[in-house]
Design an enzyme around this catalytic site. Structure first.
Site, mmCIF file in Angstrom:
data_model
loop_
_atom_site.group_PDB
_atom_site.id
_atom_site.type_symbol
_atom_site.label_atom_id
_atom_site.label_comp_id
_atom_site.label_asym_id
_atom_site.label_seq_id
_atom_site.Cartn_x
_atom_site.Cartn_y
_atom_site.Cartn_z
ATOM 1 N N ASP A 132 0.847 -1.193 0.000
ATOM 2 C CA ASP A 132 0.000 0.000 0.000
ATOM 3 C C ASP A 132 0.884 1.245 0.000
ATOM 4 O O ASP A 132 1.751 1.394 0.855
ATOM 5 C CB ASP A 132 -0.906 -0.003 1.238
ATOM 6 C CG ASP A 132 -2.015 1.041 1.143
ATOM 7 O OD1 ASP A 132 -2.366 1.449 0.016
ATOM 8 O OD2 ASP A 132 -2.529 1.449 2.193
ATOM 9 N N HIS A 139 -3.887 13.613 1.763
ATOM 10 C CA HIS A 139 -4.075 12.665 2.863
ATOM 11 C C HIS A 139 -2.821 12.644 3.743
ATOM 12 O O HIS A 139 -2.916 12.674 4.972
ATOM 13 C CB HIS A 139 -4.363 11.268 2.310
ATOM 14 C CG HIS A 139 -4.382 10.174 3.345
ATOM 15 N ND1 HIS A 139 -5.413 10.022 4.257
ATOM 16 C CD2 HIS A 139 -3.492 9.188 3.626
ATOM 17 C CE1 HIS A 139 -5.154 8.979 5.037
ATOM 18 N NE2 HIS A 139 -3.997 8.457 4.680
ATOM 19 N N GLU A 204 -10.496 3.808 4.088
ATOM 20 C CA GLU A 204 -9.597 4.627 3.268
ATOM 21 C C GLU A 204 -9.978 4.438 1.806
ATOM 22 O O GLU A 204 -10.009 3.315 1.302
ATOM 23 C CB GLU A 204 -8.128 4.250 3.496
ATOM 24 C CG GLU A 204 -7.621 4.748 4.838
ATOM 25 C CD GLU A 204 -6.116 4.655 5.033
ATOM 26 O OE1 GLU A 204 -5.564 5.451 5.799
ATOM 27 O OE2 GLU A 204 -5.502 3.768 4.409
ATOM 28 N N GLU A 206 -9.292 4.286 -1.778
ATOM 29 C CA GLU A 206 -8.094 4.088 -2.603
ATOM 30 C C GLU A 206 -8.475 3.381 -3.897
ATOM 31 O O GLU A 206 -9.579 2.867 -4.043
ATOM 32 C CB GLU A 206 -7.075 3.189 -1.871
ATOM 33 C CG GLU A 206 -6.673 3.687 -0.502
ATOM 34 C CD GLU A 206 -5.420 3.002 0.037
ATOM 35 O OE1 GLU A 206 -4.596 2.499 -0.769
ATOM 36 O OE2 GLU A 206 -5.274 2.959 1.272
ATOM 37 N N ASP A 238 -8.950 0.295 2.304
ATOM 38 C CA ASP A 238 -7.942 -0.127 3.288
ATOM 39 C C ASP A 238 -8.501 0.167 4.681
ATOM 40 O O ASP A 238 -8.186 1.174 5.298
ATOM 41 C CB ASP A 238 -6.646 0.666 3.033
ATOM 42 C CG ASP A 238 -5.518 0.278 3.968
ATOM 43 O OD1 ASP A 238 -5.563 -0.830 4.528
ATOM 44 O OD2 ASP A 238 -4.596 1.102 4.139
ATOM 45 N N ARG A 242 -7.682 3.115 13.727
ATOM 46 C CA ARG A 242 -6.839 4.281 14.015
ATOM 47 C C ARG A 242 -6.241 4.271 15.418
ATOM 48 O O ARG A 242 -5.142 4.791 15.626
ATOM 49 C CB ARG A 242 -7.655 5.565 13.827
ATOM 50 C CG ARG A 242 -8.182 5.768 12.425
ATOM 51 C CD ARG A 242 -7.074 5.799 11.401
ATOM 52 N NE ARG A 242 -7.603 6.060 10.058
ATOM 53 C CZ ARG A 242 -6.880 5.982 8.954
ATOM 54 N NH1 ARG A 242 -5.602 5.636 9.018
ATOM 55 N NH2 ARG A 242 -7.420 6.236 7.787
ATOM 56 N N GLN A 245 -3.414 1.793 15.274
ATOM 57 C CA GLN A 245 -2.367 2.380 14.425
ATOM 58 C C GLN A 245 -1.532 3.409 15.199
ATOM 59 O O GLN A 245 -0.300 3.404 15.130
ATOM 60 C CB GLN A 245 -3.021 3.053 13.212
ATOM 61 C CG GLN A 245 -2.034 3.661 12.212
ATOM 62 C CD GLN A 245 -2.751 4.323 11.021
ATOM 63 O OE1 GLN A 245 -3.962 4.218 10.873
ATOM 64 N NE2 GLN A 245 -1.998 4.994 10.164
ATOM 65 N N LYS A 258 -3.943 -2.474 9.994
ATOM 66 C CA LYS A 258 -4.366 -2.435 8.599
ATOM 67 C C LYS A 258 -4.326 -3.796 7.914
ATOM 68 O O LYS A 258 -4.447 -3.861 6.689
ATOM 69 C CB LYS A 258 -3.477 -1.451 7.822
ATOM 70 C CG LYS A 258 -3.829 0.009 8.097
ATOM 71 C CD LYS A 258 -2.796 0.930 7.494
ATOM 72 C CE LYS A 258 -3.180 2.381 7.686
ATOM 73 N NZ LYS A 258 -4.181 2.834 6.710
ATOM 74 N N THR A 262 -8.860 -6.081 3.943
ATOM 75 C CA THR A 262 -8.756 -5.067 2.895
ATOM 76 C C THR A 262 -9.743 -5.470 1.813
ATOM 77 O O THR A 262 -9.722 -6.620 1.369
ATOM 78 C CB THR A 262 -7.319 -5.016 2.308
ATOM 79 O OG1 THR A 262 -6.405 -4.794 3.384
ATOM 80 C CG2 THR A 262 -7.177 -3.916 1.275
ATOM 81 N N GLU A 379 -9.769 12.049 8.717
ATOM 82 C CA GLU A 379 -9.635 13.414 8.195
ATOM 83 C C GLU A 379 -10.952 14.177 8.307
ATOM 84 O O GLU A 379 -10.968 15.338 8.718
ATOM 85 C CB GLU A 379 -9.194 13.368 6.732
ATOM 86 C CG GLU A 379 -7.808 12.792 6.529
ATOM 87 C CD GLU A 379 -7.609 12.369 5.086
ATOM 88 O OE1 GLU A 379 -7.276 13.233 4.252
ATOM 89 O OE2 GLU A 379 -7.804 11.181 4.778
HETATM 90 O O1 LIG Z 1 1.680 7.420 9.628
HETATM 91 C C1 LIG Z 1 1.079 7.999 8.736
HETATM 92 O O2 LIG Z 1 1.380 9.105 8.328
HETATM 93 C C2 LIG Z 1 -0.094 7.344 8.085
HETATM 94 C C3 LIG Z 1 -0.022 6.142 7.564
HETATM 95 C C4 LIG Z 1 -1.136 5.574 6.834
HETATM 96 O O3 LIG Z 1 -2.307 5.936 7.016
HETATM 97 C C5 LIG Z 1 -0.748 4.527 5.895
HETATM 98 C C6 LIG Z 1 -1.634 4.340 4.711
HETATM 99 O O4 LIG Z 1 -2.448 3.424 4.700
HETATM 100 C C7 LIG Z 1 -1.354 5.213 3.550
HETATM 101 C C8 LIG Z 1 -2.494 5.693 2.694
HETATM 102 O O5 LIG Z 1 -3.533 5.052 2.577
HETATM 103 O O6 LIG Z 1 -2.322 6.757 2.057
HETATM 104 CA CA LIG Z 2 -3.993 2.973 2.987
HETATM 105 MG MG LIG Z 3 -5.724 -3.344 5.006
#
Ligand SMILES: O=C(O)/C=C/C(=O)CC(=O)CC(=O)O
Ligand SMILES: [Ca+2]
Ligand SMILES: [Mg+2]
Length: 432
Positions: A132, A139, A204, A206, A238, A242, A245, A258, A262, A379
């Site tokens: 990915d 973003h 997400e 994409e 995706d 959060r 993450q 993640k 997917t 966002e």
């Molecule tokens: O740590 C970060 O800046 C963010 C990471 C992501 O969200 C990774 C991702 O999946 C990238 C995306 O979908 O643009």
């Molecule tokens: Ca992504």
């Molecule tokens: Mg995924």
């Protein structure tokens, strides 16, 4: 060959009922997928209007390279067909187009046609690997501000197409449940992390890039030839946890946040179908560095971007019960990509890494500059601080159990028939 040909003629007439001016699957599209008809095995097909044409069943009606390619549809995945390369896919497209626009051949092909609503759609490709990228610069800035307020866009971003290695095992086709993951989360003011169901579940927006033919180890794909290694595109969601993450991502990047699920849409829209919708890569903002030479190609800069619009709608359980229609959360465009698809492919193989048939690349979340084009709830809700109002009086910061997300995408340009990608759906189910 020229960029467009007879298969892009907007006046072409197809004998399949309802295919004419179908918003997604007119005869100018002909996307590839894997389906099973009632009581039948999974096999390759092409979407035409509200129908699916069985590839192997029409192979005897085609000739030469088109017939050989169609016969590969006998298998339960598209890998063999995609590995046949872009010339074989082009021959198949021309053969199918001639068949579907010739009323004299309707009777012979009729038995190979199935109503899509009677069929089950499957993951079109046995996914070899999943990478990915992070090519949506808006973003990257928006998320960077939330995760790293002091340094939102790291200095490597404008030189390196940033990506992470995802996991192929949990790539699933559109539809069905998305189980809320469990994981380790740590509130900023807590001393210790906790293990439990994700509370900040997100999507997400994409696009998926499917690799057709790969490269040998140690033999990078040059930027000029990169497009020829791409079979086509689908929609990709995706799903992202959060809270997991935010705690796990340093220093190695996304991991369990993640890789639980997917989603991809079932139809692969080929590069030839997308040819009329290619546009110039938007110029880099004043002051940005030029890409290094291995990522720079004149033809790619002139036509490496795609005029594809994407939308995300939500339907909550309460909205469904009240008979309300899905509500639009995001509307964005593939032109938000800071790097072209060819640059992603060239960069991925630039160290000698071998890409293989069935590799899946995500573009990264394709948020635009406008508030309405933000491609994730992280966002849209400004990190969970600004709830989003939904019809019926509900609010959301992140996804709740029973919420269904519907992603769609289409391409449109003056003088051409509109083509679409179908849908990428998923409904959140409670953590098991
Ligand atoms: O740590 C970060 O800046 C963010 C990471 C992501 O969200 C990774 C991702 O999946 C990238 C995306 O979908 O643009
Ligand atoms: Ca992504
Ligand atoms: Mg995924």
């Amino acid at each position: 060959m020229s960029r467009t040909d007879v298969t892009h003629d907007p006046a072409a007439r197809c004998w399949v009922p309802g295919a004419q001016a179908h918003p997604d699957f007119p005869v100018q599209n002909l996307p590839l997928g894997i389906f099973s008809p009632p009581g039948g095995e999974a096999r390759g097909g092409v979407a035409i209007g509200d129908h699916i044409l069985d590839l192997a069943a029409v192979a005897p009606l085609l000739e030469g390279q088109a017939a050989t390619a169609a016969a590969l549809g006998r298998q339960g995945t598209l890998n063999a067909l995609l590995s046949a390369g872009s010339e074989a896919l082009r021959a198949l497209r021309h053969g199918l187009f001639a068949l579907l626009t010739d009323p004299a051949r309707e009777a012979a092909a009729q038995a190979a046609l199935h109503r899509a609503s009677d069929c089950t759609l499957h993951l079109p490709v046995a996914v070899s690997e999943y990478t990915d990228f992070y090519s949506g610069i808006h973003h990257a800035v928006n998320v960077g501000k939330l995760f790293r307020p002091d340094a939102p866009l790291l200095p490597n971003y404008k030189f390196v197409p940033i990506g992470y290695h995802g996991r192929a095992s949990s790539v699933r086709v559109s539809g069905g449940d998305v189980l809320r993951p469990r994981g380790q989360v740590k509130a900023p003011d807590a001393d210790m992390p906790m293990f439990g169901p994700c509370r900040r579940l997100d999507y997400e927006m994409e696009m998926a890039v499917w690799i057709g033919s790969g490269n040998a180890p140690g033999q990078p794909i040059p930027i000029g030839g990169a497009s020829g290694h791409v079979a086509g595109l689908s929609i990709l969601n995706d799903w992202s946890a959060r809270d997991i993450q935010a705690w796990e991502y340093q220093p190695l990047g996304p991991f369990l946040a993640k890789n639980f699920h997917t989603s991809v849409s079932p139809w692969i829209v080929t590069m030839d179908a997308l040819a009329p919708f290619r546009t110039a890569q938007p110029p880099r903002p004043e002051g940005d560095p030029a890409p290094l030479p291995y990522l720079l190609d004149e033809a790619d800069q002139a036509a490496g971007a795609f005029g594809v619009t994407m939308e995300v709608h939500i339907l909550t359980a309460a909205m469904r019960a009240a008979g309300l229609p899905p509500h639009r959360l995001s509307r964005g465009s593939m032109t938000a990509m800071y790097w072209t698809i060819a640059q992603l492919v060239a960069h991925h193989s630039s160290n000698g890494c071998n890409l293989r048939t069935g590799d899946l690349l995500g573009t990264g979340t394709l948020s635009g500059e406008m508030a309405e084009s933000r491609g994730s709830l992280l966002e849209l809700s400004e990190g969970g601080r600004q709830p989003i109002a939904l019809p019926g009086g509900e609010q959301r910061t992140f996804l709740e159990d029973g919420d269904e997300l519907i992603m769609t995408a289409f391409a449109q340009a003056p003088g051409f028939a509109r083509i679409g990608f179908g849908e990428c759906r998923g409904r959140i189910a409670p953590a098991p």
